[in-house]
Write a protein that holds these residues in place. Structure first.
Motif, PDB file in Angstrom:
ATOM      1  N   GLY A  43      40.432  43.986  32.045  1.00 43.56           N
ATOM      2  CA  GLY A  43      39.825  44.547  33.238  1.00 43.56           C
ATOM      3  C   GLY A  43      38.391  44.973  33.096  1.00 43.56           C
ATOM      4  N   HIS A  44      37.700  44.571  32.044  1.00 49.36           N
ATOM      5  CA  HIS A  44      36.292  44.916  31.911  1.00 49.36           C
ATOM      6  C   HIS A  44      35.468  43.944  32.734  1.00 49.36           C
ATOM      7  CE1 HIS A  44      37.080  47.895  28.871  1.00 49.36           C
ATOM      8  NE2 HIS A  44      37.797  47.007  28.195  1.00 49.36           N
ATOM      9  N   TRP A  45      34.462  44.419  33.395  1.00 47.78           N
ATOM     10  CA  TRP A  45      33.619  43.542  34.177  1.00 47.78           C
ATOM     11  C   TRP A  45      32.400  43.182  33.370  1.00 47.78           C
ATOM     12  CZ3 TRP A  45      28.759  45.309  35.567  1.00 47.78           C
ATOM     13  CH2 TRP A  45      28.527  46.678  35.365  1.00 47.78           C
ATOM     14  N   PRO A  46      31.601  42.246  33.705  1.00 48.40           N
ATOM     15  CA  PRO A  46      31.657  41.534  34.988  1.00 48.40           C
ATOM     16  C   PRO A  46      32.543  40.299  34.934  1.00 48.40           C
ATOM     17  CG  PRO A  46      29.682  40.914  33.832  1.00 48.40           C
ATOM     18  CD  PRO A  46      30.387  41.928  32.963  1.00 48.40           C
ATOM     19  N   ILE A  47      32.788  39.767  36.115  1.00 50.31           N
ATOM     20  CA  ILE A  47      33.520  38.519  36.297  1.00 50.31           C
ATOM     21  C   ILE A  47      32.500  37.511  36.799  1.00 50.31           C
ATOM     22  CG2 ILE A  47      35.339  37.368  37.608  1.00 50.31           C
ATOM     23  CD1 ILE A  47      36.273  40.352  38.219  1.00 50.31           C
ATOM     24  N   ARG A  48      32.491  36.323  36.235  1.00 48.90           N
ATOM     25  CA  ARG A  48      31.620  35.268  36.759  1.00 48.90           C
ATOM     26  C   ARG A  48      32.468  34.437  37.716  1.00 48.90           C
ATOM     27  NH1 ARG A  48      26.850  33.676  35.603  1.00 48.90           N
ATOM     28  NH2 ARG A  48      26.811  34.747  33.604  1.00 48.90           N
ATOM     29  N   ALA A  49      31.944  34.215  38.910  1.00 51.96           N
ATOM     30  CA  ALA A  49      32.673  33.454  39.928  1.00 51.96           C
ATOM     31  C   ALA A  49      31.726  32.464  40.586  1.00 51.96           C
ATOM     32  CB  ALA A  49      33.252  34.415  40.967  1.00 51.96           C
ATOM     33  N   LYS A  50      32.324  31.478  41.265  1.00 55.21           N
ATOM     34  CA  LYS A  50      31.505  30.525  42.020  1.00 55.21           C
ATOM     35  C   LYS A  50      32.073  30.362  43.411  1.00 55.21           C
ATOM     36  CE  LYS A  50      33.762  26.220  40.696  1.00 55.21           C
ATOM     37  NZ  LYS A  50      33.625  24.908  40.099  1.00 55.21           N
ATOM     38  N   LEU A  58      27.850  37.309  39.453  1.00 59.28           N
ATOM     39  CA  LEU A  58      28.644  38.281  38.697  1.00 59.28           C
ATOM     40  C   LEU A  58      29.237  39.292  39.651  1.00 59.28           C
ATOM     41  CD1 LEU A  58      26.172  38.913  35.737  1.00 59.28           C
ATOM     42  CD2 LEU A  58      28.150  37.401  35.781  1.00 59.28           C
ATOM     43  N   LEU A  59      30.478  39.661  39.389  1.00 60.26           N
ATOM     44  CA  LEU A  59      31.177  40.637  40.210  1.00 60.26           C
ATOM     45  C   LEU A  59      31.834  41.666  39.319  1.00 60.26           C
ATOM     46  CD1 LEU A  59      33.085  38.120  42.490  1.00 60.26           C
ATOM     47  CD2 LEU A  59      31.068  39.421  43.129  1.00 60.26           C
ATOM     48  N   GLY A  60      31.960  42.877  39.820  1.00 56.34           N
ATOM     49  CA  GLY A  60      32.732  43.898  39.143  1.00 56.34           C
ATOM     50  C   GLY A  60      34.140  43.920  39.701  1.00 56.34           C
ATOM     51  N   TYR A  61      35.091  44.415  38.935  1.00 57.62           N
ATOM     52  CA  TYR A  61      36.478  44.470  39.388  1.00 57.62           C
ATOM     53  C   TYR A  61      36.642  45.360  40.615  1.00 57.62           C
ATOM     54  CZ  TYR A  61      38.722  41.822  35.662  1.00 57.62           C
ATOM     55  OH  TYR A  61      39.148  40.815  34.846  1.00 57.62           O
ATOM     56  N   ASN A  62      35.725  46.324  40.802  1.00 53.66           N
ATOM     57  CA  ASN A  62      35.834  47.197  41.963  1.00 53.66           C
ATOM     58  C   ASN A  62      35.268  46.543  43.218  1.00 53.66           C
ATOM     59  OD1 ASN A  62      33.203  47.265  41.045  1.00 53.66           O
ATOM     60  ND2 ASN A  62      32.882  49.404  41.599  1.00 53.66           N
ATOM     61  N   GLU A  63      34.825  45.297  43.127  1.00 57.38           N
ATOM     62  CA  GLU A  63      34.234  44.607  44.273  1.00 57.38           C
ATOM     63  C   GLU A  63      35.096  43.467  44.794  1.00 57.38           C
ATOM     64  OE1 GLU A  63      30.678  43.493  42.253  1.00 57.38           O
ATOM     65  OE2 GLU A  63      29.563  45.074  43.269  1.00 57.38           O
ATOM     66  N   ILE A  64      36.287  43.313  44.270  1.00 55.32           N
ATOM     67  CA  ILE A  64      37.114  42.170  44.644  1.00 55.32           C
ATOM     68  C   ILE A  64      38.562  42.574  44.895  1.00 55.32           C
ATOM     69  CG2 ILE A  64      35.720  40.495  43.359  1.00 55.32           C
ATOM     70  CD1 ILE A  64      37.949  40.639  41.178  1.00 55.32           C
ATOM     71  N   GLU A  65      39.287  41.681  45.572  1.00 49.03           N
ATOM     72  CA  GLU A  65      40.737  41.779  45.667  1.00 49.03           C
ATOM     73  C   GLU A  65      41.294  40.384  45.418  1.00 49.03           C
ATOM     74  OE1 GLU A  65      41.865  43.135  49.548  1.00 49.03           O
ATOM     75  OE2 GLU A  65      41.246  41.283  50.515  1.00 49.03           O
ATOM     76  N   ILE A  66      42.405  40.313  44.757  1.00 47.91           N
ATOM     77  CA  ILE A  66      42.995  39.024  44.428  1.00 47.91           C
ATOM     78  C   ILE A  66      43.583  38.406  45.687  1.00 47.91           C
ATOM     79  CG2 ILE A  66      44.812  37.860  43.122  1.00 47.91           C
ATOM     80  CD1 ILE A  66      44.445  39.986  40.964  1.00 47.91           C
ATOM     81  N   VAL A  67      43.238  37.149  45.934  1.00 47.44           N
ATOM     82  CA  VAL A  67      43.758  36.411  47.074  1.00 47.44           C
ATOM     83  C   VAL A  67      44.871  35.483  46.614  1.00 47.44           C
ATOM     84  CG1 VAL A  67      43.184  34.714  48.852  1.00 47.44           C
ATOM     85  CG2 VAL A  67      41.561  36.503  48.285  1.00 47.44           C
TER      86      VAL A  67
END
Length: 142
Positions: A43-50, A58-67
């Motif tokens: 659960g450590h951020w950041p997450i790289r997404a496209k 880059l996203l932090g875990y507090n900025e997303i919800e799993i779809v």
């Protein structure tokens, strides 16, 4: 979002302002659904997404919800055998599983597969004598 482990391929929705990775991309917008291309453990951020346009950020875990998370492959041998048979035949009953695989606890194996994210539908049926049984159908991704 609570901290959870994401894997490559997970789909997440942006629930807060995101920032770019500094490579000139335009970043993401609130509500965008993006695909995880790199995630760190525990659960450590950041997450790289496209996004759909191929832009990364880059996203932090507090900025997303799993779809959507792809279904995971089972590691238990019998559960793996049940999934293989479902993929070959499309549907299975407890009697078939016992005869073909020597699996005596098909409902438990089906529950394990559902918890791993596989879409399995239960159809309740009755044979000519009135005996009720369940037939499990694997729903294939479209």
């Amino acid at each position: 979002m609570t901290k959870t482990t994401l894997i490559v391929g997970d789909k997440v929705r942006i629930t807060n302002t995101a920032w770019t990775d500094g490579k000139g991309g335009s970043g993401f917008s609130f509500g965008d659904i993006v695909e995880v291309v790199e995630a760190h453990r525990n659960g450590h951020w950041p997450i790289r997404a496209k996004n759909a346009a191929g832009e990364t950020g880059l996203l932090g875990y507090n900025e997303i919800e799993i779809v959507e998370q792809p279904a995971k492959e089972p590691t238990a041998p019998m559960t793996k055998s049940v999934l293989d048979l479902l993929r070959r035949k499309g549907a299975i009953t407890s009697l078939e599983a016992q005869g073909v695989l020597r699996c005596r606890q098909l409902p438990a194996r089906i529950l394990e597969l559902k918890r791993l994210g596989h879409k399995i539908v239960t159809e309740l049926k009755a044979d000519p004598t009135g005996q009720k049984y369940a037939r499990y159908h694997l729903q294939q991704a479209v």
